[in-house]
Design a protein around this motif. Structure first.
Motif, PDB file in Angstrom:
ATOM      1  N   ARG A  11      51.172  12.932  12.697  1.00 50.39           N
ATOM      2  CA  ARG A  11      51.813  13.337  13.955  1.00 50.39           C
ATOM      3  C   ARG A  11      51.203  12.605  15.139  1.00 50.39           C
ATOM      4  N   ARG A  12      49.876  12.395  15.079  1.00 50.32           N
ATOM      5  CA  ARG A  12      49.232  11.673  16.183  1.00 50.32           C
ATOM      6  C   ARG A  12      49.739  10.233  16.256  1.00 50.32           C
ATOM      7  N   ILE A  13      49.900   9.658  15.081  1.00 46.84           N
ATOM      8  CA  ILE A  13      50.422   8.281  15.070  1.00 46.84           C
ATOM      9  C   ILE A  13      51.818   8.239  15.663  1.00 46.84           C
ATOM     10  N   GLY A  14      52.632   9.201  15.322  1.00 45.12           N
ATOM     11  CA  GLY A  14      53.995   9.248  15.859  1.00 45.12           C
ATOM     12  C   GLY A  14      53.993   9.421  17.366  1.00 45.12           C
ATOM     13  N   THR A  15      53.073  10.301  17.801  1.00 44.45           N
ATOM     14  CA  THR A  15      52.976  10.524  19.259  1.00 44.45           C
ATOM     15  C   THR A  15      52.580   9.255  19.982  1.00 44.45           C
ATOM     16  N   ILE A  16      51.606   8.561  19.405  1.00 44.49           N
ATOM     17  CA  ILE A  16      51.158   7.296  20.025  1.00 44.49           C
ATOM     18  C   ILE A  16      52.292   6.276  20.059  1.00 44.49           C
ATOM     19  N   ALA A  17      53.031   6.226  18.960  1.00 44.89           N
ATOM     20  CA  ALA A  17      54.145   5.264  18.905  1.00 44.89           C
ATOM     21  C   ALA A  17      55.181   5.579  19.975  1.00 44.89           C
ATOM     22  N   ILE A  18      55.493   6.896  20.100  1.00 45.02           N
ATOM     23  CA  ILE A  18      56.477   7.280  21.121  1.00 45.02           C
ATOM     24  C   ILE A  18      55.966   6.925  22.521  1.00 45.02           C
ATOM     25  N   ALA A  19      54.666   7.153  22.746  1.00 47.70           N
ATOM     26  CA  ALA A  19      54.088   6.845  24.059  1.00 47.70           C
ATOM     27  C   ALA A  19      54.183   5.353  24.345  1.00 47.70           C
ATOM     28  N   ILE A  20      53.930   4.569  23.298  1.00 47.90           N
ATOM     29  CA  ILE A  20      54.022   3.119  23.482  1.00 47.90           C
ATOM     30  C   ILE A  20      55.439   2.704  23.833  1.00 47.90           C
ATOM     31  N   VAL A  21      56.384   3.282  23.110  1.00 48.78           N
ATOM     32  CA  VAL A  21      57.795   2.965  23.377  1.00 48.78           C
ATOM     33  C   VAL A  21      58.170   3.348  24.799  1.00 48.78           C
ATOM     34  N   VAL A  22      57.748   4.560  25.186  1.00 46.76           N
ATOM     35  CA  VAL A  22      58.056   5.011  26.544  1.00 46.76           C
ATOM     36  C   VAL A  22      57.415   4.096  27.577  1.00 46.76           C
ATOM     37  N   ALA A  23      56.177   3.674  27.293  1.00 43.37           N
ATOM     38  CA  ALA A  23      55.483   2.774  28.232  1.00 43.37           C
ATOM     39  C   ALA A  23      56.201   1.435  28.352  1.00 43.37           C
ATOM     40  N   VAL A  24      56.637   0.935  27.191  1.00 47.00           N
ATOM     41  CA  VAL A  24      57.363  -0.348  27.211  1.00 47.00           C
ATOM     42  C   VAL A  24      58.664  -0.205  27.984  1.00 47.00           C
ATOM     43  N   ILE A  25      59.376   0.910  27.704  1.00 45.89           N
ATOM     44  CA  ILE A  25      60.642   1.129  28.415  1.00 45.89           C
ATOM     45  C   ILE A  25      60.378   1.268  29.907  1.00 45.89           C
TER      46      ILE A  25
END
Length: 318
Positions: A11-25
């Motif tokens: 779940r932490r990995i997923g959260t980090i991935a989502i944060a990265i995506v949001v940051a990129v967007i």
């Protein structure tokens, strides 16, 4: 390790991935929203949905909504559009000079340069009238076409010789007068219109060279005639000077002779008045050498009468 212990890590990995995506967007959106209007340009912000202008943006940084707003930039600094025969300068390849016909239907090629600028305060109206087209399109439709069209029309009123000679500036001024009106209607300011060069066909070049040669010969003859006239005037003045000098010399000689004659006459008069019988006898006595007078023949009169010079008591021995 159990499966339960692995789930939180996933779940932490997923959260980090989502944060990265949001940051990129977010970064992409920020980049798309952050616009810089360079110096010398004005930005026109318009709504993409209805393509209406919303605001005019000055040079500098600005933030927009990239989903609803777009920006068109127009330069308001001085622009120069050149149409010349040389491919090194023109906007198009090859010969881009303006072909015109003189009043004698002779073809000439003219190199021209047009300097203009966008009216900054009318940039929004320019965008609206031209449907958001780039300046290159406006330049092609207005600057290029209007300049060539007006120049071709007005050049037909002049002879080829005047276009290539003393009327070139006048022709450019007349074209400029009409271009100012056309540019004004299209939110542009005409700064200058210049005919840089006139290219003549070979036959007209030869005719012009022949005329220049004839004019130079005429000018040379005129100069030589003027010099001859100046020389003639100088000779006339010198001759008059010599004549005056001769007249003055002759008058001086005549006056001198007259003065000498008058002086001699006065001297003779004075001499005549001063000669008396007593003076004559006195001079004769001074010159007498003591000899007796000489007589020639019987009863002759003596040549010199010295009776008064001889002492009456003196006896003359024969």
């Amino acid at each position: 390790m159990s499966n339960a212990s692995k789930r939180p890590s996933g779940r932490r990995i997923g959260t980090i991935a989502i944060a990265i995506v949001v940051a990129v967007i977010g970064l992409v959106l920020l980049t798309a929203s952050w616009k810089t209007i360079p110096p010398g340009y004005v930005g026109i912000a318009f709504n993409k949905a209805n393509n209406n202008v919303t605001t005019t943006i000055e040079p500098g940084w600005t933030l927009i909504n990239p989903f609803t707003t777009a920006i068109q930039e127009y330069p308001f600094t001085l622009q120069t559009y050149i149409m010349v025969q040389s491919s090194d300068e023109g906007r198009t390849g090859g010969d881009d000079s303006v072909k015109v016909q003189s009043s004698e239907a002779q073809q000439l090629n003219l190199d021209i340069a047009v300097q203009y600028r966008v009216k900054k305060e009318e940039a929004a109206a320019l965008y609206t009238d031209w449907g958001g087209q780039d300046l290159d399109v406006i330049e092609l439709q207005v600057v290029r076409q209007q300049s060539r069209s007006i120049l071709t029309t007005i050049a037909g009123l002049y002879t080829w010789e005047s276009i290539s000679g003393d009327k070139r500036a006048e022709l450019a001024d007349k074209v400029k007068e009409q271009l100012i009106i056309e540019f004004e209607r299209r939110h542009l300011i005409l700064e200058d219109f210049v005919i840089r060069e006139v290219h003549l066909p070979d036959n007209l070049k030869q005719a012009l060279e022949n005329k220049i040669t004839a004019q130079q010969a005429a000018e040379r003859q005129k100069y030589e005639l003027e010099q001859a006239q100046i020389k003639a005037e100088q000779d006339k003045v010198e001759a008059q000077g010599r004549a005056e000098a001769q007249r003055a010399t002759a008058k001086g000689d005549a006056d001198s002779i007259l003065i000498r004659a008058e002086a001699q006459a006065d001297a003779n008069r004075l001499l005549a008045e001063s000669v008396t019988d007593a003076l004559i006898r006195y001079q004769m006595a001074l010159r007498w050498d003591g000899k007796l007078p000489v007589f020639s023949g019987e009863g002759a009169t003596p040549l010199v009468d010295v009776s008064e010079l001889v002492n009456p008591t003196q006896t003359i021995t024969p």
